[in-house]
Write a protein that holds these residues in place. Structure first.
Motif: not given
Length: 292
Positions: A111-115, A203-205, A211-213
């Motif tokens: 989900e992190c990458f998909l968002l 977690t940072v990666l 999130f920053v992007l």
């Protein structure tokens, strides 16, 4: 296996909200309603996009995949969570805890990458509308889609076996609602320094970088919206961006607070509330916010 020879724990006990027995019946009802609404809402998105040929474009295909992730994420966590809040203590086997942790990390990481991919898609559509068909063609969409799942799979395939390679010497009580990495790591009776470095870096990666992007994409999108001639159009676009950004911030914010420091000083109750925000609220809000 190494873990069986070093560990005296053969099952875990999920404590849930056993410290607040007077709330458990109410929580069960609330969680059950949220779970059913989440399943129905996301299932509708999946079915509608599948059946309607005009929606087979990147924006809606990303939304469909996000709904698949949300349904899967909820299915991994919620049934067990409902059992936990309906009783004082729930036993879960070693293998069951491993499987739940694995799939929580898989669907959460995906989900992190998909968002991030969805934010890039909206950025290209709004900021570069004329070249959007070339920027987000079918080939690019498939690369982003496959990469999201592949990265999520890679991350969880490393992290989960690593956690369960540590010895668990007891007690076997996990003061949480599910088998997540941070509360599980508290039961380990070995040096986890290297793992914590890996968890912080991962977690940072996986969470903070996307999130920053996303934030940068939305800033560009907001500048593009401000140039729109229609006041009504600007207001609607601002409202849509604000609701999506709120949902994204809630998901990434609480997830990063939970996983940046697996052995953080937050109280167990605080950790449970943070877990509920990304495991309960964001799957519920997904079909409402992203279908606007």
């Amino acid at each position: 296996m190494k873990r069986h020879s070093q560990s005296s724990v053969v099952e875990f006990i999920l404590l849930g909200f056993s410290n607040f027995p007077e709330l458990q019946e109410k929580l069960f009802g609330i969680f059950l309603v949220i779970y059913l609404v989440t399943l129905i809402g996301n299932a509708i998105v999946i079915v509608v996009v599948s059946l309607e040929q005009s929606l087979h474009v990147p924006m809606y295909l990303f939304l469909q995949n996000l709904s698949v992730v949300k349904v899967s994420f909820s299915a991994v966590i919620m049934p067990e969570m409902l059992v936990v809040v309906s009783t004082e203590k729930v036993a879960i086997s070693f293998a069951g805890c491993f499987a739940q942790m694995y799939f929580i990390l898989l669907f959460g990481g995906t989900e992190c990458f998909l968002l991030g991919a969805m934010a890039y898609d909206r950025f290209a559509a709004i900021c570069h509308p004329l070249s959007y068909p070339m920027i987000m063609n079918k080939r690019v969409f498939m690369k982003l889609f496959i990469s999201s799942w592949a990265l999520g799979f890679s991350m969880t395939t490393i992290q989960t076996p690593w956690v369960f390679s540590f010895p668990f010497c007891g007690p076997n009580e996990i003061n949480h609602l599910s088998c997540e990495t941070p509360p599980g790591l508290e039961l380990v009776c070995a040096d986890t320094f290297l793992f914590e470095i890996y968890a912080f870096t991962g977690t940072v990666l996986i969470i903070l970088v996307p999130f920053v992007l996303i934030l940068l994409s939305y800033i560009r999108i907001l500048f593009a919206i401000m140039k729109m001639p229609s006041t009504t159009g600007r207001q609607k676009a601002f409202s849509t961006c604000a609701s999506r950004l709120t949902s994204v911030t809630l998901f990434y914010g609480t997830a990063s607070m939970t996983y940046l420091q697996p052995k953080s000083s937050y109280s167990p109750e605080t950790k449970k509330l943070m877990s509920l925000s990304y495991s309960l609220l964001t799957p519920l809000l997904n079909p409402l916010i992203y279908s606007l």
